[in-house]
Structure formats: structure tokens, C-alpha cells
Design a protein around this motif. Sequence first.
Motif, PDB file in Angstrom:
ATOM      1  N   LYS A 403       0.863  -1.183  -0.121  1.00 13.13           N
ATOM      2  CA  LYS A 403      -0.012   0.036  -0.205  1.00 13.13           C
ATOM      3  C   LYS A 403       0.967   1.224  -0.269  1.00 13.13           C
ATOM      4  O   LYS A 403       0.736   2.019  -0.796  1.00 13.13           O
ATOM      5  CB  LYS A 403      -0.948   0.010   1.341  1.00 13.13           C
ATOM      6  N   ALA A 404       2.039   1.185   0.999  1.00 19.75           N
ATOM      7  CA  ALA A 404       2.712   2.236   0.925  1.00 19.75           C
ATOM      8  C   ALA A 404       3.614   2.596  -0.328  1.00 19.75           C
ATOM      9  O   ALA A 404       3.630   3.821  -0.767  1.00 19.75           O
ATOM     10  CB  ALA A 404       3.719   2.178   2.205  1.00 19.75           C
ATOM     11  N   ARG A 405       4.168   1.547  -1.043  1.00 16.99           N
ATOM     12  CA  ARG A 405       4.808   1.484  -2.012  1.00 16.99           C
ATOM     13  C   ARG A 405       4.038   1.975  -3.361  1.00 16.99           C
ATOM     14  O   ARG A 405       4.374   2.900  -4.152  1.00 16.99           O
ATOM     15  CB  ARG A 405       5.431   0.098  -2.389  1.00 16.99           C
ATOM     16  N   THR A 406       2.798   1.554  -3.594  1.00 17.09           N
ATOM     17  CA  THR A 406       2.077   1.843  -4.521  1.00 17.09           C
ATOM     18  C   THR A 406       1.589   3.327  -4.512  1.00 17.09           C
ATOM     19  O   THR A 406       1.721   4.140  -5.467  1.00 17.09           O
ATOM     20  CB  THR A 406       0.679   1.089  -4.480  1.00 17.09           C
ATOM     21  N   ARG A 407       1.202   3.970  -3.180  1.00 16.22           N
ATOM     22  CA  ARG A 407       0.972   5.168  -3.134  1.00 16.22           C
ATOM     23  C   ARG A 407       2.226   6.177  -3.386  1.00 16.22           C
ATOM     24  O   ARG A 407       2.303   7.245  -4.128  1.00 16.22           O
ATOM     25  CB  ARG A 407       0.331   5.530  -1.680  1.00 16.22           C
ATOM     26  N   THR A 408       3.315   5.688  -2.763  1.00 13.75           N
ATOM     27  CA  THR A 408       4.604   6.555  -3.312  1.00 13.75           C
ATOM     28  C   THR A 408       5.136   6.554  -4.563  1.00 13.75           C
ATOM     29  O   THR A 408       5.147   7.812  -5.244  1.00 13.75           O
ATOM     30  CB  THR A 408       5.585   5.966  -2.430  1.00 13.75           C
ATOM     31  N   GLU A 409       4.820   5.477  -5.349  1.00  9.90           N
ATOM     32  CA  GLU A 409       5.483   5.388  -6.762  1.00  9.90           C
ATOM     33  C   GLU A 409       4.359   6.326  -7.508  1.00  9.90           C
ATOM     34  O   GLU A 409       4.661   6.892  -8.791  1.00  9.90           O
ATOM     35  CB  GLU A 409       5.536   3.874  -7.089  1.00  9.90           C
ATOM     36  N   ARG A 410       3.288   6.305  -7.147  1.00 12.48           N
ATOM     37  CA  ARG A 410       2.163   7.015  -7.751  1.00 12.48           C
ATOM     38  C   ARG A 410       2.258   8.509  -7.772  1.00 12.48           C
ATOM     39  O   ARG A 410       2.379   9.232  -8.660  1.00 12.48           O
ATOM     40  CB  ARG A 410       0.709   6.802  -7.355  1.00 12.48           C
ATOM     41  N   ASP A 411       2.757   8.954  -6.625  1.00  9.76           N
ATOM     42  CA  ASP A 411       3.021  10.395  -6.300  1.00  9.76           C
ATOM     43  C   ASP A 411       4.271  10.813  -7.235  1.00  9.76           C
ATOM     44  O   ASP A 411       4.441  11.677  -7.345  1.00  9.76           O
ATOM     45  CB  ASP A 411       2.994  10.573  -4.760  1.00  9.76           C
ATOM     46  N   LEU A 412       5.334   9.651  -6.675  1.00  6.48           N
ATOM     47  CA  LEU A 412       6.626  10.226  -7.569  1.00  6.48           C
ATOM     48  C   LEU A 412       6.420  10.350  -9.099  1.00  6.48           C
ATOM     49  O   LEU A 412       7.159  11.233  -9.598  1.00  6.48           O
ATOM     50  CB  LEU A 412       7.520   9.110  -7.307  1.00  6.48           C
ATOM     51  N   GLU A 424      10.625  12.417   2.214  1.00  9.88           N
ATOM     52  CA  GLU A 424       9.353  12.116   3.257  1.00  9.88           C
ATOM     53  C   GLU A 424       8.532  10.897   2.525  1.00  9.88           C
ATOM     54  O   GLU A 424       8.186  10.048   3.383  1.00  9.88           O
ATOM     55  CB  GLU A 424       8.487  13.297   3.470  1.00  9.88           C
ATOM     56  N   LEU A 425       8.240  10.864   1.361  1.00  9.59           N
ATOM     57  CA  LEU A 425       7.283   9.712   0.823  1.00  9.59           C
ATOM     58  C   LEU A 425       8.395   8.322   1.240  1.00  9.59           C
ATOM     59  O   LEU A 425       7.567   7.155   1.461  1.00  9.59           O
ATOM     60  CB  LEU A 425       7.050   9.858  -0.467  1.00  9.59           C
ATOM     61  N   THR A 426       9.286   8.234   0.397  1.00 13.70           N
ATOM     62  CA  THR A 426       9.749   6.784   0.568  1.00 13.70           C
ATOM     63  C   THR A 426      10.134   6.661   2.091  1.00 13.70           C
ATOM     64  O   THR A 426      10.554   5.429   2.484  1.00 13.70           O
ATOM     65  CB  THR A 426      11.343   6.846  -0.467  1.00 13.70           C
ATOM     66  N   HIS A 427      10.401   7.539   2.985  1.00 11.54           N
ATOM     67  CA  HIS A 427      10.489   7.002   4.429  1.00 11.54           C
ATOM     68  C   HIS A 427       9.566   6.272   4.988  1.00 11.54           C
ATOM     69  O   HIS A 427       9.786   5.611   5.660  1.00 11.54           O
ATOM     70  CB  HIS A 427      10.820   8.290   5.467  1.00 11.54           C
ATOM     71  N   VAL A 428       8.231   6.407   4.387  1.00  9.41           N
ATOM     72  CA  VAL A 428       7.222   5.601   4.936  1.00  9.41           C
ATOM     73  C   VAL A 428       7.356   4.432   4.358  1.00  9.41           C
ATOM     74  O   VAL A 428       7.156   2.887   5.158  1.00  9.41           O
ATOM     75  CB  VAL A 428       5.859   6.263   4.497  1.00  9.41           C
ATOM     76  N   VAL A 429       7.776   4.110   3.088  1.00  7.79           N
ATOM     77  CA  VAL A 429       8.081   2.539   2.691  1.00  7.79           C
ATOM     78  C   VAL A 429       9.386   2.004   3.281  1.00  7.79           C
ATOM     79  O   VAL A 429       9.244   0.829   3.723  1.00  7.79           O
ATOM     80  CB  VAL A 429       8.651   3.005   1.046  1.00  7.79           C
ATOM     81  N   ARG A 430      10.187   2.819   3.702  1.00 10.76           N
ATOM     82  CA  ARG A 430      11.448   2.259   4.492  1.00 10.76           C
ATOM     83  C   ARG A 430      10.974   1.472   5.788  1.00 10.76           C
ATOM     84  O   ARG A 430      11.193   0.523   6.058  1.00 10.76           O
ATOM     85  CB  ARG A 430      12.230   3.478   4.932  1.00 10.76           C
ATOM     86  N   LYS A 431       9.890   2.488   6.578  1.00 10.87           N
ATOM     87  CA  LYS A 431       9.379   1.761   7.957  1.00 10.87           C
ATOM     88  C   LYS A 431       8.679   0.477   7.553  1.00 10.87           C
ATOM     89  O   LYS A 431       8.506  -0.357   8.377  1.00 10.87           O
ATOM     90  CB  LYS A 431       8.547   2.713   8.480  1.00 10.87           C
ATOM     91  N   ARG A 432       7.716   0.452   6.468  1.00 10.05           N
ATOM     92  CA  ARG A 432       7.104  -0.721   6.212  1.00 10.05           C
ATOM     93  C   ARG A 432       8.175  -1.938   5.664  1.00 10.05           C
ATOM     94  O   ARG A 432       7.945  -3.097   6.138  1.00 10.05           O
ATOM     95  CB  ARG A 432       6.188  -0.480   4.972  1.00 10.05           C
ATOM     96  N   ALA A 433       9.031  -1.523   4.828  1.00 10.29           N
ATOM     97  CA  ALA A 433      10.026  -2.659   4.629  1.00 10.29           C
ATOM     98  C   ALA A 433      10.714  -2.996   6.043  1.00 10.29           C
ATOM     99  O   ALA A 433      11.072  -4.539   5.980  1.00 10.29           O
ATOM    100  CB  ALA A 433      11.024  -2.009   3.610  1.00 10.29           C
TER     101      ALA A 433
END
Length: 544
Positions: A403-412, A424-433
Motif C-alpha cells: 500500500k505504501a509503495r503503490t501510493r509513493t510510486e504513484r505520487d513520484l 518523506e514519501l520514501t521514508h514511509v516505505v522504509r518503515k514498512r520494509a
Amino acid sequence: MTISETVEIESKFEVGPDTPVPAASAFAPLVADDPVVHELSATYYDTADLSLTRHKVTLRRRTGGDDAGWHLKLPSEAGRVELRLPLDHGDDVPDEFVAAVAGLVRRRPLAPVARVDNRRHVVLLRDGEGTAVVEFCDDHVTTESLVAAGATAGAAGDWREWEVELVDPSQPRARDHLAAVATACTSAGARTSSSSSKLARAIGPLPDPPDRGVSAVRDALREDLHRVLDHDPAARRVTMVGVHQMRVAVRGLRSTISSFAEELEAETGHTDIDLAAVLEELKVLAAVLGKVRDIQVVDHRLGELAAGYPEDVVSTLTRQRLRVELGAEERRAGARVTAALGSERYLDLLDRLHLLVELAGTGPEVAGSSDGSVPGPTSKKRRREAEDMILRGVDRQFAKFTKARTRTERDLESLELTLAQREELTHVVRKRAKALRRNVGALRESDGLTVAPLRTACQRLHTVLGDVQDSVTARRWIRRIARRAESAGESTFGFGVLYEHERGFSERALDGFENDAATVTAAYRELSESRRAARRRKKKSTKK
């Protein structure tokens, strides 16, 4: 009262009662002093469940020799840190030492668990300049176990061992000298000791928890809590490794509770434990640890970065201001860590976490058969249930990661973002990973499951984005310190150079984000396919 502190680096050897001590020539080129004999007697203290011993901490009151006093030995990355206080407290453990291990002891009493008497023959070994380098000890040991229960309760023993210890680990070639003396010992017939300490040999091996294997969630929580407490003493001393490792362990524990919240809610519903409140307390604790950790990382990072530039680019004054500003902030953040870990609030949290471990796995799905018995931890059914529970946690964390990856890549892709917004966007993905990696780490390569690629992919993405976050923090501090330097009338050119270096680093690191994230997804699919293949094999086997 001032606590003296030394780093203990030593090697221990088992020898027979009649094994001759190595001749002085065996230690050449080190020169041996005449031997000195000490009569030592030590009483070791611990909790009833040997919590200090389980976390490799030793607390003793010793008389005799030239270092009589209270000794507290703590594990560290460099060896064992030994803290000492004089014999001014009678038989009462000094308050300073109780505070140093409060997380392990909590509010429980410390009592004698063993007595060790030692007739020690000490030979000091010196280098060619006459400097004491290594201490060789021939120990004749008599022990008595004072633990309240178990196979060693009241047991006595005696043995002989050799111990070689560095006098000053910071001396040039100190470890080379220690290795040479150790070789002389083995050449004389000694064997590397099978026990880490005299106390460990006196009280014997520590039993595993009797309920190990009953519940995968309980085992995971117990292991996570054990890691937190392993690093508690070092974090109290605000060491860089101690703070970092305790923060990692706290986040791991929080992730485990979150992953299995559904199961834990059912098991704690009749108690006073509020899982949401526990998770919030762990979040606050991680944040306190994170403040000092971030400063330590930035201090080290910028120190190395500045050293790579000539002084006409990053001036001596710029480097000095960095050290002074970051050093003062680290002291303030360290004081907050010490206060937090010394508070009743922290002890209350530990009490709740220990209770949570006890309650985990008591739900109806693991309560046993109709006659009240519990399957043994080695049964195939129990292992399969534990694995399935961990896999459910992996599935939950991967769903959050996706969910975090999809939203981040869409926004990027769709937005014109600044570097700060991308970070800031990729930091959320890092926490999920990172949360996914913790769950995957509890899986074993068993029954054909392909686990390693997912573990590696999560680690790779977490490391890359972690470096980006360190760069974000470093740039934030560069801006803050540069403003103060400007107000003081100092040149800020060097700060600008450091800032742009960090900015470029982050840009380059983020270039590979989408590929690294895709690798995680591909590795999860590989794990899923291996699970399906395992089910097909099981069905075929059942039909046969």
C-alpha cells in the motif's frame, strides 16, 4: 561516589591440577615479573531467576587482592566493561549499581547466588620498555552455588584455570601480545575454557523456558524483549552501539506486537493490559532513544565528511563549531535517555511487557487438547501452527508495504516533487520494509519455503533508505548550525559544501528506489509460490 571504569579483554583456559605453568621464556619477548599470590573471595548477586546472568551481566562483592570492591561487568562491543566501587556498603549492593541494571532487575531483590574463592598466582608480563602489557593468572578456584533451586542448588566445586588479561587494551599491539600469551598457554597443555566465567561454571547451564515452542507469538515476544534488555545497561550509559541496538530492539518488539495484535487482543482482553497503550509507550521510548542516536550518527557522519575536505574548503572553525554544537546536543539528549530509563514509567512498561509474554499463547487455539495437555514443542503440528502464524504476520506487513509503495510510486510519477517531499514519501516505505523484514526474520528455511531472497531484499531497501534518512537529518543540523555560525559572524561556506554533498548523496540513493522496492515484491511472490508448492507436496503425500 565516583565509579571507576575499565575495559576487560581476556582469555580463559582450562588446565588440570598438575599442569605446569609455562616457563618465563615461553612468554618471550615479554618479560615476566616474579609471581604474586592473592587470596580472593567473591560473592555474586542476582535475581531469583538469574536475570543478570541471562543478560551476560556480572555483579559481585570481592575481597582480597589489589582490586577489592564491588564490581559490575557489562557486555560491550570492545570487550567487557568493568565498573568498580569501594567496599563502603557492607553487604548492600551500591545504589549506583542497582540503578545501572534497573531494567534487568526491575523492582526485585538482589541476593547472593554463588560464592567463589580463588587462590590466584599473578605474573605480570612486560614489554621491552618495561610497560606492563598482560596479566597471567593461575587460579585455584573453589565455588559454592547458592541458587534457590535447580540441579546446582547448594553444590560445591573446585577447579584450576588460567586467565590472561590485557592491562591496557589501548596500548600498541596489545591484542597481538594477548594472542601470543594465549598460544603459550595452549602449547603448555591448556584448553580454551568452555565456560564464559567462574560464575557461569559455578551455577551451571541456565535452563530454557519450560514453555518454549508452545506459542510462536510468545517465543517471538520473549526474544524481542530479551534483546531490549540485553542493550538496556549500555543504553543507560548512552553508548552509541547501546542506544542504537536498544532502539532497534524496541522497534522490533513494537512491530511484533502490531503484527500479532489480533491474537494478543483475544488473550489480554480479560486483563489490565491495553495493547494500544503499550504500543504508544514503546513508540515514545523509541523516540527518546532516536534523538540521541540521530545526533551520534550525524556527529560521526559529518566529522568524517568534513575531514575529507581541505581546510580552505571546510575550515577548522567550521569543524570546531560542528563538534561543539553536536556534542552539547548529544549530552542533552543523553540526559533524557538516562532519565527515561531510570523512571518508574519505564519499569511499569517492562512489567507489562513481561506479563504480555506470559499471556501470549494462552488463547483457545493453543490451550491444548480436551484433556488439558499441550503438544510437545517438537511435534510437527506445533511447528506448522507456529510457522503459519508467522506467515500470517508476514502477509499483513507485506500488505502494508504494498500500500505504501503503490501510493509513493504513484505520487513520484505524477507530481513535481522536491527532494524533501520525495524523501518523506520514501521514508514511509522504509518503515514498512523494516517491519516486514522483522517478521521475515522469524521464518526459517524449512519445508521448502524460500525465505532468504525476501529477507535480503528488505534489508537492502531498508539500508538504502536508512542512509537517505541519515542524510536528511544531517542536512537539518547543517542548516541549524550554519544559522548560528552566521549570527556569530563566521563564514558559512564550508557548511554549504557539506550540505550540497549530502544533498547529492540523497539524490543518487533515491534513483534506485523503485528497482529496490520491486525486488521486495518479487521476493515475496517467490516466497508465496514456495508456500503453494509446499501445500501441493503435502496434499500428494497425504493421498499416498
